[in-house]
Design a protein around this motif. Structure first.
Motif, PDB file in Angstrom:
ATOM      1  N   GLN A 287     -29.767  17.547  16.744  1.00  0.00           N
ATOM      2  CA  GLN A 287     -29.824  17.101  16.644  1.00  0.00           C
ATOM      3  C   GLN A 287     -27.792  17.162  17.700  1.00  0.00           C
ATOM      4  O   GLN A 287     -27.487  15.186  17.511  1.00  0.00           O
ATOM      5  N   ARG A 288     -27.629  17.868  17.856  1.00  0.00           N
ATOM      6  CA  ARG A 288     -27.032  17.870  19.635  1.00  0.00           C
ATOM      7  C   ARG A 288     -27.140  16.649  20.302  1.00  0.00           C
ATOM      8  O   ARG A 288     -26.246  15.855  20.886  1.00  0.00           O
ATOM      9  N   ALA A 289     -28.786  16.546  20.296  1.00  0.00           N
ATOM     10  CA  ALA A 289     -28.383  15.690  21.623  1.00  0.00           C
ATOM     11  C   ALA A 289     -28.907  14.053  21.478  1.00  0.00           C
ATOM     12  O   ALA A 289     -28.106  12.937  22.304  1.00  0.00           O
ATOM     13  N   ALA A 290     -29.166  14.073  20.110  1.00  0.00           N
ATOM     14  CA  ALA A 290     -28.592  12.546  19.063  1.00  0.00           C
ATOM     15  C   ALA A 290     -27.664  12.638  18.590  1.00  0.00           C
ATOM     16  O   ALA A 290     -26.969  11.317  19.572  1.00  0.00           O
ATOM     17  N   THR A 291     -26.384  13.827  19.103  1.00  0.00           N
ATOM     18  CA  THR A 291     -24.640  12.652  18.707  1.00  0.00           C
ATOM     19  C   THR A 291     -24.290  12.282  20.301  1.00  0.00           C
ATOM     20  O   THR A 291     -23.218  11.802  20.637  1.00  0.00           O
ATOM     21  N   ARG A 292     -24.905  13.021  21.230  1.00  0.00           N
ATOM     22  CA  ARG A 292     -24.587  13.229  22.960  1.00  0.00           C
ATOM     23  C   ARG A 292     -24.930  11.876  22.959  1.00  0.00           C
ATOM     24  O   ARG A 292     -24.416  11.105  23.700  1.00  0.00           O
ATOM     25  N   ARG A 293     -25.877  11.390  22.716  1.00  0.00           N
ATOM     26  CA  ARG A 293     -26.417   9.618  22.789  1.00  0.00           C
ATOM     27  C   ARG A 293     -26.042   9.132  22.088  1.00  0.00           C
ATOM     28  O   ARG A 293     -25.737   7.602  22.728  1.00  0.00           O
ATOM     29  N   ALA A 294     -25.301   8.794  21.311  1.00  0.00           N
ATOM     30  CA  ALA A 294     -25.003   8.072  20.425  1.00  0.00           C
ATOM     31  C   ALA A 294     -23.686   8.293  20.971  1.00  0.00           C
ATOM     32  O   ALA A 294     -23.204   7.105  21.517  1.00  0.00           O
ATOM     33  N   LEU A 296     -22.475   8.963  24.422  1.00  0.00           N
ATOM     34  CA  LEU A 296     -22.643   8.101  25.354  1.00  0.00           C
ATOM     35  C   LEU A 296     -22.947   6.782  25.307  1.00  0.00           C
ATOM     36  O   LEU A 296     -22.044   5.617  26.070  1.00  0.00           O
ATOM     37  N   ARG A 297     -23.476   6.296  24.168  1.00  0.00           N
ATOM     38  CA  ARG A 297     -23.950   4.712  23.877  1.00  0.00           C
ATOM     39  C   ARG A 297     -22.300   4.003  23.571  1.00  0.00           C
ATOM     40  O   ARG A 297     -22.028   2.796  24.621  1.00  0.00           O
ATOM     41  N   ALA A 298     -21.087   5.138  23.191  1.00  0.00           N
ATOM     42  CA  ALA A 298     -19.907   4.716  22.847  1.00  0.00           C
ATOM     43  C   ALA A 298     -18.744   4.005  24.119  1.00  0.00           C
ATOM     44  O   ALA A 298     -17.988   3.922  24.622  1.00  0.00           O
ATOM     45  N   VAL A 299     -19.972   5.133  25.326  1.00  0.00           N
ATOM     46  CA  VAL A 299     -18.670   4.732  26.502  1.00  0.00           C
ATOM     47  C   VAL A 299     -19.254   4.769  28.030  1.00  0.00           C
ATOM     48  O   VAL A 299     -18.917   5.308  28.572  1.00  0.00           O
ATOM     49  N   PRO A 307     -19.506   3.764  33.073  1.00  0.00           N
ATOM     50  CA  PRO A 307     -18.678   4.580  32.334  1.00  0.00           C
ATOM     51  C   PRO A 307     -17.470   3.262  31.257  1.00  0.00           C
ATOM     52  O   PRO A 307     -17.496   2.426  32.631  1.00  0.00           O
ATOM     53  N   ASN A 308     -17.309   3.627  30.028  1.00  0.00           N
ATOM     54  CA  ASN A 308     -16.345   1.625  30.556  1.00  0.00           C
ATOM     55  C   ASN A 308     -15.207   2.337  30.116  1.00  0.00           C
ATOM     56  O   ASN A 308     -15.036   3.600  30.613  1.00  0.00           O
ATOM     57  N   ARG A 309     -14.035   1.717  29.155  1.00  0.00           N
ATOM     58  CA  ARG A 309     -12.671   1.621  29.432  1.00  0.00           C
ATOM     59  C   ARG A 309     -11.925   3.119  28.497  1.00  0.00           C
ATOM     60  O   ARG A 309     -11.276   3.594  28.921  1.00  0.00           O
ATOM     61  N   SER A 310     -12.844   3.507  28.188  1.00  0.00           N
ATOM     62  CA  SER A 310     -12.693   4.843  26.779  1.00  0.00           C
ATOM     63  C   SER A 310     -12.667   5.400  27.921  1.00  0.00           C
ATOM     64  O   SER A 310     -12.833   6.578  27.835  1.00  0.00           O
TER      65      SER A 310
END
Length: 727
Positions: A287-294, A296-299, A307-310
Motif C-alpha cells: 500500500q505504501r509503495a502504491a501511495t509513493r508511486r501515485a 511520484l506521478r503527481a510530482v 520533478p515538476n513545479r510542485s
C-alpha cells in the motif's frame, strides 16, 4: 565464487543449528532453517543454484549429523528436488515471488508448501528405505520433516530475499527521526520483557507459556504496522527461533512433542505465527509503495521524467530553510521554442524539451536538482558558492547552445535565457527568491536571450524589475472589473474646412483598481505589451468604442473620423484580425468613419501580416494611419508596401519646429512625399498657435495636440459642440 561460499556457510550454519535441536539419534529436527537458505537462493539467483546444497549437506553429515551412506542420495536429492519444486510453484502462482507484495507473499507461501512437502516425502522415504525409521513411524517422520522445512522457509527465506535485493529499495521506514528511535527502543524493551516473562512462566507450566505466545505475536504485529519490513523479518525469525528452541530442547515446563499430531499441530501453529506478521508487513508495504508511486506521478513531469513545479517549490522551500547552506537558483527559459512549434511542429518542440531535460540533468553535479516547471521552463537548484553556481550556469548555457536534436533530417537547436539568484539558507523567503529569479530570467529574455542575468538582492532594484509584473496584474484586474475608459482628443483640419464632422483619436485610460486614479496609456501600455496583453486591450477598446457609438446613433452620425490605436501584437495576431474584421462588419457604425493607427515599428516587424490586416480592413472601408512617422531610419522604404491613408508626423519634430531647421526640413519632406502618394498628414503634439501657422505654411493637412484640444472623456466630448477649424 564468493556467493557460493557465503550461501554454503549459511546453509551449513542452519543445518548445524537444526542438529542441536535433535535430542535423540532417531529424531527428525523440528526446525530446518537451511531449507530457507536454499529456497531463497533458487528464487533470487535461478534454478541452477539448487545444486549449491550438495557440498554443505555432505559436510553437515560428515561433521555434525552422521547418517548411513545409502541415505546420502536421499538427503541431497530431497533438498535439490524440493528447491526446484518450490521455485516452479512460486513462479506459477505469483510470477515474481521476490517482489514485496501480498501476491508474491502468497506465491512464496505456496512454493514453500510445495518445497517442504517434496522434501518431507523424499526424506521420509529415504529414512524408510535405509531402515532409519519404521513403517509405523513414517507419518510421524513425514509430518516432522515437512513442517520443520516449512517453518525454516517462512522464517529465513523472506529475510534473505530482502537482504539480497539489489535494485531500488522496495520499501521505506514508516517512521523517521527521533520519534522512530524512541519507539524502536520501547519495542525492544517490550520484546526483552516478553521473552523473560515467557521463560519464567515456562518454568512453572507450559500451558501458561503457550498462552503467552500472544506477547511476541503482538510485538510482531506492532512492528509490521509501524516499522520497516526488515525489522519485522528479523524479529519474526528471532521469535520463532527462540520459541522453537525452547520447545525442542524441553526447557522449563516445555516438552518436545512426540505424537505426530502434536508435532503437526505445533509446527502449523508456528508457521501461522511466523506468516501472519510477514503478510501484514507485505500488505502495508504494498500500500505504501502504491501511495509513493501515485505521489511520484503527481510530482513528476510526464514528458521529461523530471520533478515538476510542485516538487520544485517544496525543494526550494526546504533548501532556503537550511541554515548556512550556500546555494543558487537558476530559472531557465528556452528561447524561441514557439518558432520550432510553428515551423516544424509541436512534436519536434516536445523532442527538444525532452532532450534539454536530459542534457540539464547530465550537465550539473550529482547533488544538484533539475525540475521542469512549465512548457519550456526549467529550474535548477545548485549547491555551492556564488562563483561555483555562476560557473555551473555558464556551463548549462553553453551546453544548451551547443545541443542539437535530429528531427526528420533537420538539426533543431535552441538557446536559453537564465535568471540566477544565489542565497544562503535561513536568510530569505523561498517565494522572494523565486520572484527574483523569474524576474531576472525575463530580463535576460528581453535583452535578446542566450544570456545569464544575475538578480540583484537590493530591494530597490528588485522593485524596479518587478514593477512591470505588478502592472500586468493591475491590467488584468482592470479588464475583469471594466475599469478602462475612453477619452477623445480632437484632430483639426488646417485647411479651413470645418463641415466634415468630428475628427478625433480615442485615448485609453485605466482607473487604478487600488487608488481610483485615472492613468494615461504611458503608464500601463508598455507593461501590457511586455506581458502579451496588448491584443486583449485592443479588443476591449474596440468593443468600448463601437458599443458606445452603436448605442448612440446621433453621436455616431457626427463622426467623420474615429482613430483607434492598435498595439504591435495585434498586427501579427491572426485571431485578432478575424475578430476585428467580423466586428466591423457587424457594427452599425460605418467602416469609412473608422481609422486604425499603427506605429511604424510595429508595422515593419512583420510587413506581410501588417499589410494583410490593412488590406482586409480597407476593403471594408476603414482608413489607416501610420503613427510616430519619421522616427525610423528607413521610413520611406515602407511607404509603397504599407497602404495607409494618413502619416502622423512624430511630435519630436513638431515640438522643435520653430527652433530646428532640421525638424522643419523633415516635416516638409514628409508632407511633400505624402501628397505625392495622395496621402494626408497629421502633426502630433501641437502646443501653440505659432506652430499651427508654420504647419499650415508647410502644407500639413491636420493637427492634434494640447494647443488645440486637451483630451476629455468620451461622453463629455460629444456633449458639447466643437469648432473643428484651427485658428
Amino acid at each position: 565464487m564468493l556467493r557460493l561460499l557465503w550461501l554454503s556457510m549459511l546453509y551449513l550454519l542452519g543445518a548445524w543449528f537444526a542438529g542441536v535441536l535433535i535430542l535423540a539419534p532417531d529424531e527428525v529436527t523440528l526446525f530446518w532453517p537451511a531449507s530457507g537458505v536454499a529456497y531463497a537462493a533458487v528464487l533470487r539467483y535461478g534454478p541452477r543454484w539448487s545444486l549449491f546444497v550438495v557440498i554443505p549437506i555432505l559436510v553437515n553429515h560428515a561433521l555434525f549429523a552422521p547418517v548411513p551412506l545409502p541415505f546420502l542420495p536421499y538427503s541431497v536429492g530431497s533438498n535439490i528436488v524440493a528447491a526446484l519444486a518450490g521455485y516452479l510453484v512460486s513462479h506459477a502462482v505469483s510470477g515474481n515471488p521476490t517482489r514485496l507484495s501480498v501476491r508474491s507473499g502468497f506465491g512464496l507461501t505456496c512454493g514453500a508448501v510445495a518445497m517442504s512437502g517434496t522434501s518431507g516425502l523424499i526424506g521420509s522415504l529415504g529414512l524408510l528405505a535405509t531402515g532409519m525409521t519404521e513403517a509405523s513411524d513414517f507419518g510421524h517422520a513425514f509430518a516432522r520433516w515437512t513442517m520443520g522445512d516449512l517453518l525454516g522457509i517462512i522464517c529465513v527465506a523472506p529475510t534473505m530475499l530482502y537482504l539480497t535485493h539489489t535494485g531500488p529499495s522496495e520499501t521505506a521506514p514508516r517512521l523517521d527521526g527521533q520519534d522512530a528511535r524512541r519507539e524502536k527502543a520501547l519495542w525492544l524493551a517490550c520484546a526483552i520483557a516478553s521473552a523473560g516473562i515467557f521463560y519464567i512462566a515456562g518454568t512453572y507450566s507450559g500451558l501458561y507459556s503457550l498462552g503467552l505466545v500472544s506477547l511476541p505475536l503482538a510485538l510482531l504485529l506492532w512492528s509490521a504496522v509501524r516499522f520497516e519490513v526488515l525489522w519485522t523479518l528479523v524479529g519474526t525469525g528471532i521469535a520463532v527461533l527462540v520459541i522453537t528452541s525452547i520447545t525442542a530442547l524441553g526447557i522449563g515446563a516445555f516438552r518436545s512433542p512426540q505424537d505426530p499430531f502434536d508435532v503437526a499441530l505445533l509446527l502449523a501453529f508456528m508457521c501461522l505465527f511466523a506468516n501472519v506478521p510477514l503478510m501484514l508487513a507485505a500488505s502495508i508495504a504494498e500500500q505504501r509503495a502504491a501511495t509513493r508511486r501515485a505521489l511520484l506521478r503527481a510530482v513528476t513531469d510526464s514528458a521529461t521524467g523530471l520533478p515538476n513545479r510542485s516538487a520544485f517549490e517544496e525543494a526550494l522551500q526546504r533548501l532556503a530553510a537550511r541554515s548556512g547552506i550556500e546555494a543558487g537558483l537558476l530559472y531557465l527559459d528556452l528561447d524561441h521554442l514557439s518558432l520550432i512549434n510553428d515551423t516544424v511542429g509541436s512534436a519536434a518542440g516536445d523532442a527538444l524539451i525532452q532532450g534539454a531535460g536530459s542534457l540539464l540533468r547530465a550537465t550539473v553535479d550529482r547533488n544538484d536538482e533539475v525540475f521542469r516547471i512549465g512548457g519550456d521552463e526549467f529550474a535548477l537548484l545548485l549547491r555551492g558558492s556564488h562563483a561555483h553556481v555562476l560557473g555551473s550556469a555558464e556551463r548549462v548555457l553553453g551546453a544548451i547552445e551547443d545541443y542539437r536534436v535530429g528531427w526528420q533530417g533537420q538539426a533543431l537547436n535552441a538557446t536559453a535565457s537564465i535568471g540566477l539568484v544565489t542565497f544562503v539558507g535561513g536568510h530569505g523567503d523561498h517565494t522572494h527568491l523565486l520572484s527574483q529569479a523569474d524576474t531576472a530570467c525575463f530580463t535576460a529574455k528581453e535583452l535578446g536571450g542566450n544570456r545569464i542575468c544575475i538578480a540583484n538582492q537590493e530591494p530597490g532594484e528588485l522593485q524596479e524589475r518587478t514593477a512591470a509584473m505588478r502592472w500586468a496584474v493591475r491590467i488584468r484586474e482592470a479588464l475583469d472589473r471594466g475599469l478602462f475608459e475612453l477619452d477623445c482628443q480632437s484632430i483639426q483640419p488646417l485647411d479651413g474646412d470645418d463641415g466634415q464632422g468630428r475628427h478625433f483619436e480615442l485615448l485609453l485610460r485605466m482607473r487604478d483598481p487600488v487608488t481610483g486614479q485615472r492613468l494615461a496609456p504611458g503608464d500601463f501600455i508598455p507593461a501590457a505589451e511586455r506581458f502579451q496583453l496588448g491584443v486583449q486591450l485592443d479588443r476591449h477598446v474596440i468593443e468600448l468604442a463601437l458599443g458606445w457609438l452603436e448605442a448612440r446613433p446621433a453621436a455616431a452620425a457626427e463622426v467623420h473620423l474615429c482613430a483607434i490605436n492598435l498595439t504591435a501584437a495585434s498586427m501579427v495576431d491572426e485571431g485578432f484580425q478575424r475578430y476585428v474584421v467580423d466586428r466591423v462588419q457587424r457594427s452599425s457604425v460605418p467602416a469609412r468613419n473608422l481609422c486604425f493607427e499603427i506605429t511604424e515599428t510595429s508595422a515593419v516587424r512583420d510587413l506581410a501580416r501588417a499589410q494583410a490586416l490593412i488590406t482586409q480592413l480597407r476593403a471594408l472601408g476603414c482608413a489607416f494611419a501610420l503613427d510616430d512617422f519619421g522616427t525610423g531610419f528607413c521610413s520611406f522604404n515602407y511607404l509603397r508596401t504599407l497602404d495607409v491613408d494618413y502619416f502622423k508626423i512624430d511630435g519630436s519634430f513638431v515640438r522643435n519646429l520653430q527652433d530646428s531647421p532640421l525638424s522643419t526640413a523633415v516635416v516638409r519632406s514628409i508632407t511633400d512625399i505624402a501628397h505625392v502618394l495622395r496621402k494626408k498628414t497629421i502633426a502630433e503634439q501641437v502646443e501653440d498657435q505659432d506652430t499651427i501657422v508654420m504647419l499650415r505654411a508647410l502644407g500639413v493637412d491636420m493637427a492634434q495636440g494640447y494647443g488645440l484640444h486637451r483630451p476629455e472623456p468620451l461622453e463629455q466630448y460629444f456633449a458639447r459642440d466643437y469648432v473643428t477649424r484651427a485658428r
